[in-house]
Design an enzyme around this catalytic site. Structure first.
Site, mmCIF file in Angstrom:
data_model
loop_
_atom_site.group_PDB
_atom_site.id
_atom_site.type_symbol
_atom_site.label_atom_id
_atom_site.label_comp_id
_atom_site.label_asym_id
_atom_site.label_seq_id
_atom_site.Cartn_x
_atom_site.Cartn_y
_atom_site.Cartn_z
ATOM 1 N N ASN A 1 0.805 -1.219 0.000
ATOM 2 C CA ASN A 1 0.000 0.000 0.000
ATOM 3 C C ASN A 1 0.838 1.270 0.000
ATOM 4 O OD1 ASN A 1 -2.385 -1.633 0.197
ATOM 5 N ND2 ASN A 1 -2.018 -1.808 2.406
ATOM 6 N N ARG A 2 2.066 1.154 -0.500
ATOM 7 C CA ARG A 2 2.990 2.289 -0.615
ATOM 8 C C ARG A 2 3.379 2.889 0.732
ATOM 9 N NH1 ARG A 2 3.029 0.017 -4.872
ATOM 10 N NH2 ARG A 2 3.081 0.990 -6.938
ATOM 11 N N LEU A 3 3.160 2.149 1.816
ATOM 12 C CA LEU A 3 3.576 2.624 3.140
ATOM 13 C C LEU A 3 4.978 2.086 3.426
ATOM 14 C CD1 LEU A 3 0.247 2.266 5.161
ATOM 15 C CD2 LEU A 3 1.251 4.322 4.156
#
Length: 226
Positions: free
Chosen positions: A197-199
């Site tokens: 989730n691009r975290l």
């Protein structure tokens, strides 16, 4: 523009609890794991491929990929023609940034600082370890200079091959005066770990005092948002 391919980065990232005490220890760990993975398979084909960025006199950046040929607690190092674009820009500004990136492992290391020219002893020691053909090519190529067609490069290679024939000795080919290398003296080392989730995780060692990459008192650790 067609459909955009998206990949969710399924890496484990990196946490404050897991990171090593110094940037050198953590970088050494990740480099060794990338080399081991390269030797075991094909999804990390060049584990020591180092992207190197410099800046010209107008403030415009240049980036290119070299191979990391030196790595100790002083910083990563590479060899090049000292009269190349990168060599001239380093001589003019001193600033440098470099990155090791392993997409298959969802990992990267970023180094920022100033460039220090390698000693002639370090350069000569590495140069003698290169295959004879690679030593000849160092003479044949004036890196970054224009040339009309490939024929001129091939002719230069043949000329130096005849001048320095291969007798199986490191001394067969002397080190060119215009050939050397640089080490990144780091002020900052960032460890990037891809997460879902691009975290992503970004843990950064910033210099707070004099000392090597393996001196805990020289570095402070912080986290940056992805």
């Amino acid at each position: 523009m067609g459909d955009v391919q998206r990949t969710d980065y399924a890496g484990d990232g990196i946490s404050e609890a897991d990171i090593a005490a110094t940037p050198w220890q953590q970088a050494r760990r990740w480099v060794d794991e990338a080399v081991d993975r390269s030797q075991a398979g094909s999804d990390v084909p060049e584990p020591l491929a180092l992207s190197v960025a410099t800046v010209d006199g107008a403030g415009r950046p240049n980036v290119r990929t070299v191979l990391m040929r030196f790595f100790d607690d002083r910083g990563p190092g590479f060899v090049t023609g000292t009269e190349s674009t990168k060599g001239l820009e380093i001589a003019a500004t001193g600033g440098i940034a470099a990155a090791l990136t392993w997409p298959a492992m969802f990992r990267a290391i970023r180094f920022r600082g100033v460039a220090e020219q390698l000693s002639r002893e370090e350069v000569a020691g590495y140069f003698g370890s290169r295959p004879w053909a690679s030593r000849i090519s160092a003479w044949a190529s004036r890196q970054s200079q224009p040339i009309e067609g490939r024929a001129g490069l091939e002719e230069a290679y043949a000329r130096y091959a005849a001048q320095f024939p291969d007798h199986g000795s490191p001394e067969d080919v002397p080190v060119p005066d215009f050939w050397g290398g640089y080490r990144v003296l780091c002020d900052e080392v960032e460890f990037w770990g891809g997460r879902r989730n691009r975290l992503h995780d970004r843990l950064v060692f910033s210099r707070v005092a004099q000392g090597s990459l393996d001196d805990p008192s020289a570095w402070a650790l912080s986290r940056r948002q992805p």
